[in-house]
Design a protein around this motif. Structure first.
Motif, PDB file in Angstrom:
ATOM      1  N   ALA A  35      13.551  13.290 -38.102  1.00  0.00           N
ATOM      2  CA  ALA A  35      14.172  12.292 -37.674  1.00  0.00           C
ATOM      3  C   ALA A  35      14.846  12.642 -36.121  1.00  0.00           C
ATOM      4  CB  ALA A  35      15.503  11.767 -38.177  1.00  0.00           C
ATOM      5  N   PRO A  36      14.761  11.776 -35.125  1.00  0.00           N
ATOM      6  CA  PRO A  36      15.295  12.148 -33.683  1.00  0.00           C
ATOM      7  C   PRO A  36      16.882  12.282 -33.834  1.00  0.00           C
ATOM      8  CG  PRO A  36      15.185   9.921 -33.942  1.00  0.00           C
ATOM      9  CD  PRO A  36      14.658  10.557 -35.155  1.00  0.00           C
ATOM     10  N   GLN A  37      17.464  13.439 -33.061  1.00  0.00           N
ATOM     11  CA  GLN A  37      18.963  13.658 -32.886  1.00  0.00           C
ATOM     12  C   GLN A  37      19.157  13.465 -31.480  1.00  0.00           C
ATOM     13  OE1 GLN A  37      21.917  13.404 -32.795  1.00  0.00           O
ATOM     14  NE2 GLN A  37      21.903  14.313 -35.012  1.00  0.00           N
ATOM     15  N   VAL A  38      19.409  12.063 -30.976  1.00  0.00           N
ATOM     16  CA  VAL A  38      19.502  11.474 -29.656  1.00  0.00           C
ATOM     17  C   VAL A  38      20.837  11.979 -29.021  1.00  0.00           C
ATOM     18  CG1 VAL A  38      19.463   9.730 -28.070  1.00  0.00           C
ATOM     19  CG2 VAL A  38      17.990   9.767 -30.432  1.00  0.00           C
ATOM     20  N   THR A  39      22.057  12.064 -29.870  1.00  0.00           N
ATOM     21  CA  THR A  39      23.146  12.438 -29.193  1.00  0.00           C
ATOM     22  C   THR A  39      23.748  13.652 -29.983  1.00  0.00           C
ATOM     23  OG1 THR A  39      24.342  10.859 -30.587  1.00  0.00           O
ATOM     24  CG2 THR A  39      23.481  10.213 -28.253  1.00  0.00           C
ATOM     25  N   PRO A  40      23.371  14.790 -29.940  1.00  0.00           N
ATOM     26  CA  PRO A  40      23.957  16.059 -30.343  1.00  0.00           C
ATOM     27  C   PRO A  40      25.237  16.308 -30.044  1.00  0.00           C
ATOM     28  CG  PRO A  40      22.262  16.738 -28.926  1.00  0.00           C
ATOM     29  CD  PRO A  40      22.000  15.204 -28.837  1.00  0.00           C
ATOM     30  N   GLU A  41      26.255  17.161 -30.585  1.00  0.00           N
ATOM     31  CA  GLU A  41      27.339  17.307 -30.367  1.00  0.00           C
ATOM     32  C   GLU A  41      27.412  18.241 -29.043  1.00  0.00           C
ATOM     33  OE1 GLU A  41      29.658  19.153 -33.458  1.00  0.00           O
ATOM     34  OE2 GLU A  41      29.618  17.280 -34.613  1.00  0.00           O
ATOM     35  N   GLU A  42      26.372  19.023 -28.934  1.00  0.00           N
ATOM     36  CA  GLU A  42      26.075  19.845 -27.699  1.00  0.00           C
ATOM     37  C   GLU A  42      24.992  20.173 -27.528  1.00  0.00           C
ATOM     38  OE1 GLU A  42      26.765  24.301 -29.157  1.00  0.00           O
ATOM     39  OE2 GLU A  42      28.566  23.312 -29.354  1.00  0.00           O
ATOM     40  N   GLY A  43      24.313  20.542 -26.215  1.00  0.00           N
ATOM     41  CA  GLY A  43      23.018  20.801 -25.955  1.00  0.00           C
ATOM     42  C   GLY A  43      22.135  19.535 -25.805  1.00  0.00           C
ATOM     43  N   LEU A  44      20.832  19.801 -25.589  1.00  0.00           N
ATOM     44  CA  LEU A  44      19.855  18.873 -25.634  1.00  0.00           C
ATOM     45  C   LEU A  44      19.588  18.245 -26.656  1.00  0.00           C
ATOM     46  CD1 LEU A  44      17.334  20.953 -23.157  1.00  0.00           C
ATOM     47  CD2 LEU A  44      18.669  18.893 -22.415  1.00  0.00           C
ATOM     48  N   PRO A  45      18.850  16.971 -26.623  1.00  0.00           N
ATOM     49  CA  PRO A  45      18.714  16.413 -27.802  1.00  0.00           C
ATOM     50  C   PRO A  45      17.405  17.345 -28.564  1.00  0.00           C
ATOM     51  CG  PRO A  45      18.495  14.735 -26.057  1.00  0.00           C
ATOM     52  CD  PRO A  45      18.843  16.084 -25.486  1.00  0.00           C
ATOM     53  N   TYR A  46      17.019  16.728 -29.874  1.00  0.00           N
ATOM     54  CA  TYR A  46      15.778  17.341 -30.454  1.00  0.00           C
ATOM     55  C   TYR A  46      15.502  16.581 -31.725  1.00  0.00           C
ATOM     56  CZ  TYR A  46      20.169  18.490 -33.580  1.00  0.00           C
ATOM     57  OH  TYR A  46      21.071  18.706 -34.342  1.00  0.00           O
ATOM     58  N   HIS A  47      14.266  16.992 -32.200  1.00  0.00           N
ATOM     59  CA  HIS A  47      13.705  16.619 -33.316  1.00  0.00           C
ATOM     60  C   HIS A  47      14.110  17.317 -34.667  1.00  0.00           C
ATOM     61  CE1 HIS A  47      10.008  14.196 -31.845  1.00  0.00           C
ATOM     62  NE2 HIS A  47      11.231  13.963 -31.357  1.00  0.00           N
ATOM     63  N   GLU A  48      14.949  16.677 -35.483  1.00  0.00           N
ATOM     64  CA  GLU A  48      15.578  17.574 -36.728  1.00  0.00           C
ATOM     65  C   GLU A  48      14.538  17.232 -37.855  1.00  0.00           C
ATOM     66  OE1 GLU A  48      19.685  17.832 -39.231  1.00  0.00           O
ATOM     67  OE2 GLU A  48      19.357  15.902 -38.187  1.00  0.00           O
ATOM     68  N   TRP A  49      14.079  18.367 -38.438  1.00  0.00           N
ATOM     69  CA  TRP A  49      13.217  18.679 -39.676  1.00  0.00           C
ATOM     70  C   TRP A  49      14.188  18.959 -41.021  1.00  0.00           C
ATOM     71  CZ3 TRP A  49       7.622  19.284 -39.720  1.00  0.00           C
ATOM     72  CH2 TRP A  49       6.935  18.725 -38.314  1.00  0.00           C
ATOM     73  N   LEU A  50      14.297  17.951 -41.769  1.00  0.00           N
ATOM     74  CA  LEU A  50      15.094  18.036 -43.074  1.00  0.00           C
ATOM     75  C   LEU A  50      14.071  18.569 -44.076  1.00  0.00           C
ATOM     76  CD1 LEU A  50      16.274  15.573 -41.197  1.00  0.00           C
ATOM     77  CD2 LEU A  50      17.861  15.437 -43.181  1.00  0.00           C
ATOM     78  N   ILE A  51      14.341  19.793 -44.409  1.00  0.00           N
ATOM     79  CA  ILE A  51      13.222  20.421 -45.385  1.00  0.00           C
ATOM     80  C   ILE A  51      13.910  20.601 -46.665  1.00  0.00           C
ATOM     81  CG2 ILE A  51      11.503  22.121 -45.388  1.00  0.00           C
ATOM     82  CD1 ILE A  51      11.248  22.305 -42.677  1.00  0.00           C
ATOM     83  N   GLU A  52      13.309  20.631 -47.734  1.00  0.00           N
ATOM     84  CA  GLU A  52      13.690  21.086 -49.232  1.00  0.00           C
ATOM     85  C   GLU A  52      12.901  22.234 -49.545  1.00  0.00           C
ATOM     86  OE1 GLU A  52      14.618  19.529 -53.830  1.00  0.00           O
ATOM     87  OE2 GLU A  52      14.802  18.171 -52.208  1.00  0.00           O
ATOM     88  N   PHE A  53      13.392  23.457 -49.313  1.00  0.00           N
ATOM     89  CA  PHE A  53      12.795  24.425 -49.580  1.00  0.00           C
ATOM     90  C   PHE A  53      12.650  25.076 -50.911  1.00  0.00           C
ATOM     91  CE2 PHE A  53      13.526  25.092 -45.021  1.00  0.00           C
ATOM     92  CZ  PHE A  53      12.566  25.542 -44.480  1.00  0.00           C
ATOM     93  N   ILE A  54      11.483  25.279 -51.781  1.00  0.00           N
ATOM     94  CA  ILE A  54      11.397  26.038 -52.808  1.00  0.00           C
ATOM     95  C   ILE A  54      11.709  27.645 -52.698  1.00  0.00           C
ATOM     96  CG2 ILE A  54      10.223  26.751 -54.836  1.00  0.00           C
ATOM     97  CD1 ILE A  54       8.615  24.019 -54.334  1.00  0.00           C
TER      98      ILE A  54
END
Length: 496
Positions: A399-418
């Motif tokens: 999902a996109p993170q358009v308005t992060p608390e600080e720094g540039l925007p980014y794509h957030e990868w939410l991953i459930e690791f084994i």
């Protein structure tokens, strides 16, 4: 060898010969389907509204029948739901397949007397192709498990309403019913977790040879078996030899599934949808699904970059090219015409025509004009996992993170690791580099300091299952979106 496996071989040979006949004349086959659809629907409400009696060519069809998503059919569907005859197709449908749309809410997809047989034959022919290509048929003499939705249906105005997998369950051929598990009573349990426990109860001591379902829910079944027995699936079910799946890209789930099974196993991929059975893997181990051109569906293909425009190019089967992303449009003998199914596909072969599903037209990220699609994130993850063999995952979404608390925007990868990466920063870097190679627009945004490199958020065990449960979409034919252009699904996962 039992009677079922013995009889399946000549039947498989006959089915494959029939396929070769229609696949050798793809344009003629599709023209015959098109002509039949137009002729049969001429006197319906939809046919009269769109001057079907004047349609002589595909060009006429494009001029008179615009491409629609489900919302464009709602007015007609509501009439059909009231029991009105001859609205989209002669008479009324046998069924409505009830589905949960991401933008349309609940959708009611008609299944008619003319179309139901193709839903059943698609799955049957996929298995018979496997028998023909491999010579393996003994699995048909043992127990077969189909992880599906509830077969319970309600009836309104003469039309049965239920989930597609539940509807199909009523049409399993008689010669397989004696082998089929779970029982009808267990299949009727609506709550997925309760149903799963009952399925384990009924199957754990059976001679299972084939298991079919969407990979994440098959994995849940395997996990419960392992929890109870402390054994690999191959030791619980020594005859288990074939996994049939569909609905999602197999690659992200393959490693964990194979680990749970304890050995490599044959697989067959299918592409069923409420709108019709579209394709199946006709040659085991070979990429691409055979597009079923004689199954009551007329196909059109819109180049993805034109999708949603006022007058998109609508290609027929003889005009498509390999390695191009197309939005899939279908006209069916269930009464849907120029209907956008919402999927995107790419041809990997044109002799015969074989496709891979590359994503959803509305599942993308373009918060900054990058238009990242499902195929790109799945391939990037696959390649990153190859570089980091210590890593295995259950599920992921982006999902996109358009308005992060600080720094540039980014794509957030939410991953459930084994199993976690030995070096998370390096894993994130390699994943980002894969995305840069896959998508030139994403690369430009990174290089131009519009976006910073992707950020990985590790999701605790069971996070995706809990998120799907929170959405009321646990089990059955439901699947997590691989990526979204907003943060609605990401928020659900993070707060589940």
């Amino acid at each position: 060898m039992g009677i079922k496996s013995w009889l399946s071989k000549p039947l498989a040979s006959w089915i494959v010969q029939k396929q070769k006949k229609w696949s050798s004349d793809p344009v003629g086959t599709q023209k015959n389907v098109f002509d039949l659809l137009i002729k049969k629907a001429q006197k319906t409400t939809f046919g009269k509204d769109h001057a079907f009696d004047s349609i002589q060519s595909h060009a006429d069809y494009c001029r008179l029948v615009p491409v629609r998503e489900y919302e464009g059919f709602k007015e007609y569907i509501e009439l059909v739901k009231q029991g009105t005859q001859d609205v989209l197709w002669p008479g009324i449908p046998l069924y409505f397949a009830k589905t949960s749309g991401t933008t349309s809410g609940v959708k009611y997809i008609p299944i008619t007397k003319d179309s139901i047989g193709y839903h059943i034959n698609g799955a049957k022919d996929a298995l018979l192709n496997y028998v023909h290509q491999t010579g393996k048929s003994e699995f048909l003499d043992k127990k077969l498990i189909f992880l599906s939705g509830s077969p319970i249906m309600e009836k309104k105005n003469g039309i049965y309403i239920g989930r597609l997998s539940g509807i199909v369950n009523h049409h399993v051929p008689g010669y397989l019913r004696g082998n089929q598990l779970p029982s009808f009573e267990t299949n009727c349990v609506d709550d997925w977790e309760s149903k799963l426990e009952k399925i384990v109860d009924e199957t754990i001591d059976q001679d299972m040879s084939l298991i079919s379902g969407i990979p994440p829910w098959v994995q849940m079944y395997f996990d419960r078996i392992e929890e109870r027995t402390h054994k690999k699936i191959k030791d619980v079910f020594p005859s288990f030899s074939l996994l049939v799946y569909g609905g999602v890209n197999f690659s992200p789930y393959k490693r964990k599934l194979i680990e749970s099974i304890g050995k490599e196993i044959d697989t067959v991929e299918t592409y069923p949808a409420s709108e019709g059975f579209i394709a199946f893997q006709d040659i085991p181990g070979q990429a691409g699904l055979l597009l079923l051109l004689n199954s009551g569906i007329f196909y059109e293909f819109i180049p993805v970059e034109e999708y949603g425009s006022a007058n998109p190019t609508r290609l027929t089967i003889g005009e498509v090219k390999t390695d191009v992303n197309y939005a899939l449009v279908m006209s069916t003998n269930a009464g849907l015409f120029a209907y956008s199914i919402g999927d995107t596909v790419k041809f990997v072969s044109t002799a015969p025509y074989r496709i891979v599903v590359t994503g959803r037209v509305k599942h993308f990220i373009s918060a900054f004009g990058e238009h990242v699609i499902g195929e790109e994130v799945e391939q990037a993850m696959k390649n990153a996992l190859l570089k980091h063999p210590e890593v295995s995952i259950t599920e992921f979404t982006v999902a996109p993170q358009v308005t992060p608390e600080e720094g540039l925007p980014y794509h957030e990868w939410l991953i459930e690791f084994i199993s976690m990466p030995a070096d998370m920063d390096q894993f994130a870097h390699d994943l980002d580099q894969e995305m840069i190679q896959k998508n030139i627009y994403y690369k430009d945004l990174i290089v131009g300091n519009i976006l910073r490199p992707l950020v990985i958020t590790s999701i605790s065990a069971g996070g995706f299952i809990n998120g799907m449960k929170k959405m009321g979409k646990l089990g059955g034919q439901n699947k997590a979106p691989r990526l979204s252009n907003d943060r609605s699904f990401a928020t659900i996962i993070l707060t589940a």
